[in-house]
Design an enzyme around this catalytic site. Structure first.
Site, PDB file in Angstrom:
ATOM      1  N   ARG A  41      19.131  50.848  91.993  1.00  0.00           N
ATOM      2  CA  ARG A  41      19.527  51.458  90.709  1.00  0.00           C
ATOM      3  C   ARG A  41      18.337  52.178  90.064  1.00  0.00           C
ATOM      4  NH1 ARG A  41      19.667  48.771  85.866  1.00  0.00           N
ATOM      5  NH2 ARG A  41      20.104  46.770  86.838  1.00  0.00           N
ATOM      6  N   TYR A  70      32.971  73.773  81.978  1.00  0.00           N
ATOM      7  CA  TYR A  70      33.715  72.786  82.771  1.00  0.00           C
ATOM      8  C   TYR A  70      34.444  71.804  81.842  1.00  0.00           C
ATOM      9  CZ  TYR A  70      34.606  68.799  85.744  1.00  0.00           C
ATOM     10  OH  TYR A  70      35.208  67.751  86.387  1.00  0.00           O
ATOM     11  N   ASP A 119      24.025  74.106  83.276  1.00  0.00           N
ATOM     12  CA  ASP A 119      24.774  73.696  84.462  1.00  0.00           C
ATOM     13  C   ASP A 119      24.670  74.847  85.468  1.00  0.00           C
ATOM     14  OD1 ASP A 119      26.752  73.140  86.350  1.00  0.00           O
ATOM     15  OD2 ASP A 119      28.011  72.099  84.877  1.00  0.00           O
ATOM     16  N   LYS A 164      29.525  69.838  94.733  1.00  0.00           N
ATOM     17  CA  LYS A 164      30.005  71.176  95.056  1.00  0.00           C
ATOM     18  C   LYS A 164      29.098  71.835  96.102  1.00  0.00           C
ATOM     19  CE  LYS A 164      32.907  70.098  91.771  1.00  0.00           C
ATOM     20  NZ  LYS A 164      32.695  70.484  90.380  1.00  0.00           N
TER      21      LYS A 164
HETATM   22  C1  LIG Z   1      32.719  69.815  89.139  1.00  0.00           C
HETATM   23  C2  LIG Z   1      31.847  70.276  88.060  1.00  0.00           C
HETATM   24  C3  LIG Z   1      31.202  69.364  87.223  1.00  0.00           C
HETATM   25  C4  LIG Z   1      31.421  67.873  87.326  1.00  0.00           C
HETATM   26  O1  LIG Z   1      30.787  67.349  88.445  1.00  0.00           O
HETATM   27  P1  LIG Z   1      31.270  65.992  89.174  1.00  0.00           P
HETATM   28  O2  LIG Z   1      30.341  65.894  90.331  1.00  0.00           O
HETATM   29  O3  LIG Z   1      32.702  66.179  89.559  1.00  0.00           O
HETATM   30  O4  LIG Z   1      31.088  64.908  88.181  1.00  0.00           O
HETATM   31  C5  LIG Z   1      30.337  69.855  86.266  1.00  0.00           C
HETATM   32  N1  LIG Z   1      30.130  71.177  86.120  1.00  0.00           N
HETATM   33  C6  LIG Z   1      30.747  72.086  86.898  1.00  0.00           C
HETATM   34  C7  LIG Z   1      30.469  73.537  86.673  1.00  0.00           C
HETATM   35  C8  LIG Z   1      31.624  71.679  87.891  1.00  0.00           C
HETATM   36  O5  LIG Z   1      32.238  72.587  88.640  1.00  0.00           O
END
Ligand SMILES: *Cc1c(COP(=O)(O)O)cnc(C)c1O
Length: 391
Positions: free
Chosen positions: A54, A107, A179, A204
């Site tokens: 952790r 998102y 992001d 992703k």
């Molecule tokens: C999918 C996504 C998230 C969330 O990520 P997870 O790994 O599903 O928690 C955040 N920002 C964007 C732009 C995304 O496409």
């Protein structure tokens, strides 16, 4: 400085040297320590890699080393998901009474943190139209501590002027977190424009194979130490096997991204003038209202596009049903093409009103995979022709 493909294959070795050519999986919850003094030190060693999983694990450290080098940051931190990266960062950086600025197009989970979670904790928030350069300055208050941006945004591919936001924030002693999931560090490096922290849903593109949920934060060591302190308490730890899969996936990121860019652009151009389509949201073509800004801060435009249909939800849904290669799925960024109706997908995170504000009902988000460009183009054109005839 080595190239990106060299970084993704070799940057992990410095942090965890091992004689095996493929990195081992450290499938252990804890590590043993020789003596009391070393133990006491390891317990406070921030972002260490061999005390308790952790707290950190060699597989986390390897992923972090690669992402930090790609993003041009001093350090990186691995979490269990992209959302865990966001909530951990936000809990570390703001307190009750503070104010946070976010975007209207973002998102769904990020929107829900801004609209629902933070206000419940006594943190006020303002969501701005990111395409208006003055909107961020107007939203600033003496209590603002953090600006959360996302560019290009999910699912409208709106572009935020990273340099303008970073300059504004620095002048007011406010932190910025962006992001970078859609762009990837191959297409855009936010810290080059002055952004403090970068977040990825590594689920992703970074992983790229739709088989891992993971998140990463990249930035200065001092900020990541503060976030790591809170991460110990939220406990959103990535499993070692998933970190290992992510490390493997990232090796081919620089090979995959150019193909995603090519496919995204080809699909956008193919659908731009189609009579079933009212608008393609993708900053690649010069006709996009924010193309110039996108071209200035990005070196490629990625594989995701938003396609708005003239026939609203019914036509969007019919289009999804007719696609042969793009399967209906909530994710993106993998080698396989996926498509989704965002207004349906985000109902778990946002109210109907909040959704109506942020996503047009006739929008399809299509994430082009790495398939052959001609096959994907023929597929979307056939589906778009079919829904037009059926209408
Ligand atoms: C999918 C996504 C998230 C969330 O990520 P997870 O790994 O599903 O928690 C955040 N920002 C964007 C732009 C995304 O496409």
């Amino acid at each position: 400085m080595p190239g990106k493909s060299t970084i993704t294959v070799h940057a992990d070795r410095k942090v965890h040297p091992d004689r095996s050519v493929a990195p081992p999986i450290y499938q252990t919850a804890a590590f043993s320590v020789e003596d009391a003094e070393t133990f006491a030190q390891a317990a406070v060693d921030r972002r260490g890699k061999d005390f308790y999983t952790r707290y950190g694990n060699p597989n986390h450290a390897q992923v972090a080393a690669v992402v930090a080098e790609l993003e041009g940051t001093a350090a990186a931190l691995v979490t269990a998901s992209g959302m865990a990266a966001l909530t951990t960062a936000v809990l570390a950086l703001v307190s009750a009474g503070d104010h946070v600025i976010g975007q209207k197009s973002t998102y769904g989970g990020t929107a829900s943190v801004l609209l629902n979670l933070l206000p419940r904790l006594g943190v006020s928030t303002t969501l701005v139209n990111q395409t208006e350069p003055e909107a961020f300055a107007k939203a600033l208050t003496p209590k603002t501590r953090l600006i959360l941006v996302e560019t290009p945004s999910n699912p409208l591919l709106q572009v935020t002027d990273l340099r303008a936001v970073a300059d504004l924030a620095r002048a007011h002693d406010v932190l910025t977190l962006t992001d970078n999931t859609f762009a990837t560090p191959l297409n855009q490096r936010p810290t080059d424009w002055g952004i403090d922290l970068v977040r990825h849903s590594a689920t992703k593109y970074l992983n790229g194979h739709s088989d891992v949920s993971a998140g990463v934060l990249a930035g200065p060591a001092e900020l990541l130490d503060r976030i790591w302190d809170v991460g110990l308490l939220t406990g959103a730890v990535l499993g070692p096997i998933d970190a290992w899969l992510l490390l493997r996936g990232m090796c081919t990121l620089p090979l995959r991204v150019p193909r995603h860019n090519t496919n995204g652009m080809a699909l956008a151009e193919a659908l731009n003038d189609h009579p079933a389509v009212s608008r393609v949201h993708y900053p690649g073509p010069t006709t996009h209202p924010q193309h110039e800004l996108a071209a200035d801060q990005m070196s490629g435009f990625g594989g995701v596009l938003g396609i708005e249909f003239t026939g609203g939800f019914e036509m969007a849904d019919a289009f999804l049903g007719r696609l042969r290669y793009s399967r209906r799925s909530a994710s993106l960024g993998g080698v396989e093409s996926l498509a989704v109706h965002p207004a349906s997908m985000w109902r778990g995170m946002l109210s109907e009103d909040q959704l109506a504000e942020s996503v047009p009902p006739g929008l399809v988000r299509l994430a082009a995979g790495t398939e052959d460009t001609a096959d994907l183009v023929a597929d979307v054109l056939a589906a778009a022709d079919a829904v037009l005839t059926a209408n």
